[in-house]
Scaffold this motif. Structure first.
Motif, mmCIF file in Angstrom:
data_model
loop_
_atom_site.group_PDB
_atom_site.id
_atom_site.type_symbol
_atom_site.label_atom_id
_atom_site.label_comp_id
_atom_site.label_asym_id
_atom_site.label_seq_id
_atom_site.Cartn_x
_atom_site.Cartn_y
_atom_site.Cartn_z
ATOM 1 N N THR A 67 27.988 35.192 58.586
ATOM 2 C CA THR A 67 29.603 35.088 57.910
ATOM 3 C C THR A 67 29.758 35.655 58.930
ATOM 4 O OG1 THR A 67 28.120 35.589 55.991
ATOM 5 C CG2 THR A 67 30.231 36.952 55.786
ATOM 6 N N TYR B 255 33.929 36.710 61.044
ATOM 7 C CA TYR B 255 35.262 37.074 60.727
ATOM 8 C C TYR B 255 36.027 37.182 62.259
ATOM 9 C CZ TYR B 255 34.884 38.357 55.633
ATOM 10 O OH TYR B 255 34.524 38.614 53.880
ATOM 11 N N PHE C 237 39.328 37.878 64.412
ATOM 12 C CA PHE C 237 40.874 38.210 64.073
ATOM 13 C C PHE C 237 41.337 38.057 65.618
ATOM 14 C CE2 PHE C 237 40.490 41.573 60.939
ATOM 15 C CZ PHE C 237 38.860 41.613 60.078
ATOM 16 N N TYR D 220 44.560 40.213 67.313
ATOM 17 C CA TYR D 220 45.660 41.788 67.532
ATOM 18 C C TYR D 220 46.079 41.314 68.698
ATOM 19 C CZ TYR D 220 42.456 43.463 64.207
ATOM 20 O OH TYR D 220 41.693 43.859 63.202
ATOM 21 N N LEU E 132 47.957 48.276 67.981
ATOM 22 C CA LEU E 132 47.100 47.571 67.106
ATOM 23 C C LEU E 132 47.795 46.994 66.292
ATOM 24 C CD1 LEU E 132 42.990 47.818 67.891
ATOM 25 C CD2 LEU E 132 45.064 46.831 69.697
ATOM 26 N N ARG F 103 43.396 37.039 60.408
ATOM 27 C CA ARG F 103 42.097 37.254 60.067
ATOM 28 C C ARG F 103 41.242 35.499 59.112
ATOM 29 N NH1 ARG F 103 42.098 40.744 55.804
ATOM 30 N NH2 ARG F 103 41.948 38.818 54.139
ATOM 31 N N ASN G 245 38.152 34.439 58.269
ATOM 32 C CA ASN G 245 36.622 33.982 57.448
ATOM 33 C C ASN G 245 35.638 32.518 58.415
ATOM 34 O OD1 ASN G 245 35.867 32.292 55.722
ATOM 35 N ND2 ASN G 245 36.971 33.598 54.679
ATOM 36 N N LEU H 204 33.763 40.385 63.726
ATOM 37 C CA LEU H 204 33.369 40.873 63.319
ATOM 38 C C LEU H 204 32.044 40.435 62.343
ATOM 39 C CD1 LEU H 204 35.647 43.406 60.763
ATOM 40 C CD2 LEU H 204 33.365 42.236 59.811
ATOM 41 N N TYR I 113 29.419 40.972 59.774
ATOM 42 C CA TYR I 113 29.765 41.504 57.838
ATOM 43 C C TYR I 113 28.865 41.924 57.855
ATOM 44 C CZ TYR I 113 29.818 41.392 53.396
ATOM 45 O OH TYR I 113 29.715 41.943 52.032
ATOM 46 N N THR J 84 33.244 53.934 55.286
ATOM 47 C CA THR J 84 33.257 53.435 56.985
ATOM 48 C C THR J 84 34.713 53.736 58.004
ATOM 49 O OG1 THR J 84 31.786 51.954 55.949
ATOM 50 C CG2 THR J 84 32.359 52.095 58.308
ATOM 51 N N PHE K 51 35.826 53.829 62.832
ATOM 52 C CA PHE K 51 35.024 53.332 63.353
ATOM 53 C C PHE K 51 36.182 53.736 64.393
ATOM 54 C CE2 PHE K 51 32.397 49.910 62.163
ATOM 55 C CZ PHE K 51 33.260 49.465 60.668
ATOM 56 N N ARG L 16 37.494 51.081 57.428
ATOM 57 C CA ARG L 16 37.510 50.134 56.866
ATOM 58 C C ARG L 16 37.825 49.992 54.977
ATOM 59 N NH1 ARG L 16 31.143 47.542 56.131
ATOM 60 N NH2 ARG L 16 31.307 44.752 56.014
ATOM 61 N N TRP M 172 35.919 46.123 49.849
ATOM 62 C CA TRP M 172 34.533 46.282 50.635
ATOM 63 C C TRP M 172 34.023 44.572 49.877
ATOM 64 C CZ3 TRP M 172 29.492 44.782 49.263
ATOM 65 C CH2 TRP M 172 28.580 45.333 50.217
ATOM 66 N N GLY M 173 33.139 43.044 50.569
ATOM 67 C CA GLY M 173 32.693 42.640 50.148
ATOM 68 C C GLY M 173 33.130 40.941 51.069
ATOM 69 N N PRO M 174 31.951 39.551 51.400
ATOM 70 C CA PRO M 174 32.632 38.772 52.274
ATOM 71 C C PRO M 174 33.839 38.256 51.788
ATOM 72 C CG PRO M 174 30.981 38.144 49.947
ATOM 73 C CD PRO M 174 31.271 39.903 49.809
ATOM 74 N N ASP M 175 33.991 38.456 50.750
ATOM 75 C CA ASP M 175 34.910 37.465 50.330
ATOM 76 C C ASP M 175 36.854 38.123 51.416
ATOM 77 O OD1 ASP M 175 34.615 36.823 46.765
ATOM 78 O OD2 ASP M 175 34.300 35.606 49.193
ATOM 79 N N ILE M 176 36.623 39.234 51.346
ATOM 80 C CA ILE M 176 37.882 40.203 52.117
ATOM 81 C C ILE M 176 37.786 41.289 53.471
ATOM 82 C CG2 ILE M 176 39.995 41.123 51.613
ATOM 83 C CD1 ILE M 176 40.449 39.993 49.242
ATOM 84 N N GLU M 177 37.570 40.951 54.395
ATOM 85 C CA GLU M 177 36.830 41.829 55.114
ATOM 86 C C GLU M 177 37.414 42.980 56.034
ATOM 87 O OE1 GLU M 177 33.406 43.716 55.018
ATOM 88 O OE2 GLU M 177 35.217 44.919 56.172
ATOM 89 N N THR M 178 38.617 44.069 56.356
ATOM 90 C CA THR M 178 39.343 44.117 56.938
ATOM 91 C C THR M 178 39.428 45.560 57.353
ATOM 92 O OG1 THR M 178 41.325 43.756 56.995
ATOM 93 C CG2 THR M 178 41.064 45.260 55.284
ATOM 94 N N GLN M 179 40.012 45.553 58.394
ATOM 95 C CA GLN M 179 39.803 47.239 59.122
ATOM 96 C C GLN M 179 41.382 47.692 59.343
ATOM 97 O OE1 GLN M 179 36.694 48.166 61.968
ATOM 98 N NE2 GLN M 179 35.416 46.825 61.516
ATOM 99 N N PHE N 200 43.741 50.073 61.705
ATOM 100 C CA PHE N 200 43.261 51.017 62.941
ATOM 101 C C PHE N 200 44.850 51.929 63.043
ATOM 102 C CE2 PHE N 200 40.791 49.078 65.846
ATOM 103 C CZ PHE N 200 40.370 47.907 65.258
#
Lengths: 115, 120
Positions: free
Chosen positions: A31, A33, A35, A37, A45, A50, A52, A95, A97, B32, B34, B97, B102-109, B111
């Motif tokens: 699992t 992702y 990206f 940028y 950025l 994105r 998966n 990324l 996960y 979270t 970074f 984050r 949160w979760g495997p289907d949608i993961e984004t950060q 900046f």
């Protein structure tokens, strides 16, 4: 090892040319992702896409398109009919996960589009 | 879309002083955050992962006593560069984050715009 490689450090094209930016990644995670940028000279950025690890569909957004191939661990980015405003540094990132969402960036490709 | 701010955007300081950089998520809660550092013509390198209410996790080679990270709330993380030296001059970028996605289907950060630090 978790790694992203952008072999092209710099690319220079003339306006209206098509250009492809390569990205190859390495990970043992199932699992993850990917990206892309864009980083203009201002430094901020800009998120482009994105994808998966479970979705290998290619995507097109205007002049931008992305080709995700798990078989070759590649996620390449093509700009069609490039414009001067496309000049920037482009980063591909992975990324992880299951590692708290850490992002690993490639080295970046500096694209210069000349008029 | 979600917005992350950083303050200050640019700072110049004398060698030996400490500098604090703030990273705020403006319209979402970030469990979270970074912190990345980017030297000229180089890529972004992850320095540390900051979790709300707990100690930060530093990447190998990053001095935790020099780069102090505090994540006191779900919307604020701070990076303090202690006793800064010219070699600490860099572009510091934070990301957050999104807890809501949160979760495997949608993961984004998301900046922040970055902070340019110049140590004289």
């Amino acid at each position: 090892a978790q790694k992203v490689t952008q072999a092209q450090t710099e690319i220079s094209v003339v306006e209206k040319e098509d250009v492809t930016l390569d990205c190859v990644y390495e990970t043992r995670d199932t699992t993850y992702y990917l990206f892309w940028y864009k980083q203009p000279p201002s430094g901020e950025l800009v998120f482009l896409i994105r994808r998966n690890s479970f979705d290998e569909q290619n995507e097109i957004s205007g002049r931008y398109s992305w080709n995700f191939q798990k078989s070759t661990s590649s996620f390449n980015f093509t700009i069609t009919a490039s414009q001067v405003v496309d000049s920037a540094v482009y980063f591909c990132a992975l990324l992880l996960y299951n590692q708290g969402g850490k992002l690993i960036f490639g080295q970046g490709t500096e694209l210069s589009v000349k008029p | 879309g979600a917005v992350v701010s950083q303050h200050p955007s640019r700072v110049i300081c004398k060698s030996g002083t400490s500098v604090k950089i703030e990273c705020r998520s403006l319209d979402f809660q970030a469990t979270t955050m970074f912190w990345y550092r980017q030297f000229p013509k180089q890529s972004l390198m992850l320095m540390a992962t900051s979790n709300e209410g707990s100690k930060a996790t530093y990447e190998q080679g990053v001095e935790k006593d020099k780069f102090l990270i505090n994540h006191a709330s779900l919307t604020l993380s701070t990076l303090t560069v202690t006793s800064a030296h010219p070699e600490d001059s860099s572009f510091y970028i934070c990301s957050a984050r999104d807890r809501g996605t949160w979760g495997p289907d949608i993961e984004t950060q998301y900046f922040g715009p970055g902070t340019r630090l110049l140590v004289l």
